[in-house]
Scaffold this motif. Sequence first.
Motif, mmCIF file in Angstrom:
data_model
loop_
_atom_site.group_PDB
_atom_site.id
_atom_site.type_symbol
_atom_site.label_atom_id
_atom_site.label_comp_id
_atom_site.label_asym_id
_atom_site.label_seq_id
_atom_site.Cartn_x
_atom_site.Cartn_y
_atom_site.Cartn_z
ATOM 1 N N LYS A 106 10.627 -2.055 -3.378
ATOM 2 C CA LYS A 106 9.953 -3.459 -2.911
ATOM 3 C C LYS A 106 10.588 -4.008 -1.908
ATOM 4 N N GLY A 107 11.180 -3.348 -1.285
ATOM 5 C CA GLY A 107 12.186 -3.934 -0.006
ATOM 6 C C GLY A 107 11.237 -4.837 1.155
ATOM 7 N N ALA A 108 10.215 -4.113 1.372
ATOM 8 C CA ALA A 108 9.303 -4.891 2.325
ATOM 9 C C ALA A 108 8.692 -6.073 1.835
ATOM 10 N N LEU B 73 12.033 0.697 4.264
ATOM 11 C CA LEU B 73 13.054 0.043 3.360
ATOM 12 C C LEU B 73 12.981 0.391 1.965
ATOM 13 N N ALA B 74 12.014 1.342 1.652
ATOM 14 C CA ALA B 74 11.650 2.073 0.171
ATOM 15 C C ALA B 74 12.623 2.849 -0.238
ATOM 16 N N ASP B 75 13.473 3.532 0.714
ATOM 17 C CA ASP B 75 14.636 4.118 0.222
ATOM 18 C C ASP B 75 15.559 3.350 -0.399
ATOM 19 N N GLY B 76 15.958 2.215 0.184
ATOM 20 C CA GLY B 76 16.876 1.585 -0.473
ATOM 21 C C GLY B 76 16.376 0.550 -1.605
ATOM 22 N N ILE C 234 0.696 -0.952 0.082
ATOM 23 C CA ILE C 234 -0.047 0.197 0.155
ATOM 24 C C ILE C 234 0.854 1.456 -0.100
ATOM 25 N N PRO C 235 1.888 1.324 0.927
ATOM 26 C CA PRO C 235 2.654 2.550 0.797
ATOM 27 C C PRO C 235 3.410 3.003 -0.318
ATOM 28 N N VAL C 236 3.787 1.892 -0.790
ATOM 29 C CA VAL C 236 4.719 2.263 -2.161
ATOM 30 C C VAL C 236 3.736 1.763 -3.421
ATOM 31 N N LEU C 237 2.405 1.627 -3.317
ATOM 32 C CA LEU C 237 1.573 1.615 -4.587
ATOM 33 C C LEU C 237 1.680 2.707 -5.604
ATOM 34 N N PRO C 238 1.875 3.716 -5.234
ATOM 35 C CA PRO C 238 1.992 4.807 -6.408
ATOM 36 C C PRO C 238 3.379 4.724 -7.099
ATOM 37 N N GLU C 239 4.680 4.254 -6.419
ATOM 38 C CA GLU C 239 5.614 3.973 -7.002
ATOM 39 C C GLU C 239 5.748 2.799 -7.958
#
Length: 387
Positions: free
Chosen positions: A155-157, A149-152, A23-28
């Motif tokens: 899809k890290g999580a 984990l998104a900075d690294g 959910i938090p990285v869905l836009p990316e």
Amino acid sequence: MTKERFFIYSTVFLIMGLSNSVIPVLPEIASASSVEPGTIKYTLLFSGYFIGALLTLIPFGFLADRYNHLKLIILAITLTAISGIMLIITNNAYIMILARLLEGSACGAFFPPAYAMLAEFQKKNRYLGEFNFLLNAGLALGVVAAGFLADGYIKGAIILFTVLSLIILSFGLIRTETFQTRNKNKNYSIQKTGNEPKSSGTLLDKTRKISIIALDPMYLRTWTIAFFIFGITGVMLAYYPQYSSEMLSKPELGIVIAIVYISSMATNLIAGRTSISYRKMINAGIILAAAGVIISITQPLPGFTLLGIGSGIGMIGLPIAVSYMNIDKNDKGLSMGIFTTYTYMGLAFLPMVMGYFTKYGYHTMFAGTSLLMVLTLLLKDSTKNNN
């Protein structure tokens, strides 16, 4: 802790964690797949999980009554791992939508047998409390891990929860035979250890069973509350960010939303270790959740805290209420599947319904949602008596 409970607990944590890590990285993720916000593809990337769950909970509820419960849970963690791998290795929008549907199907395969198993323990209140604690912990950690984990790697999580799912899957496959061994010294024994399914009956029989359990007025109160106890949280998560845009900063909004999970987790553990009857749990959950919505209009932190406490205590009492329904024990998996279906229906559809009332103002919409929640107290309770 028995191996059965460890496997159930770890699986619910990972299924919830992977579902929320998207959910938090869905836009990316959508941007990398050339999917524009507001399109059907974007909507399906978000809601594919819920669609998969709604489509499979009742069918898997039937299978939970015919096959070994733990084998279905192994199927659930297998689907979770497969969906995670698909999300990791591709940016193709259609494959990722399929992965989200598989995630929801894993939920459908998991909850009916898991609830049915835990409801058979003598200490069902405590174990259901621990179960819901880990459910909320998975949701919370999925969001937090995705952010950190998104900075690294974006899809890290997803990688984290997929790897953990593969580890738990390996554990489940190795221990399957051990799980199936009946231990008379424990307070729970697996209902079916053979590989042959029970008599399936006709399609008409299956449809009749669903109609009787899902639509019978005797069970209306339990199903309606299950719909609203999740749905009221969905309404707040869907509309409060926009409502509070001039009241809260983004970090403050994140804290307020997180408090729902945190307060619910604490309530799960406390309520699960009390001797309070399920009726009192459910009624208290209704009142606290409804009050939380009203208070959050002006006081976000205490309001969302009460919402989390109310939904947390309600979600302990509800599956216990289902276990006391006057339903054949061979249909317990189906009844738990129907119960979970109603909760996901609330999460998916109540925000859509209440969204119509935003044209009258957010205050009106929030107050109306709270009122509908309170009105469920007037419905007749037809489950068996309990102490």
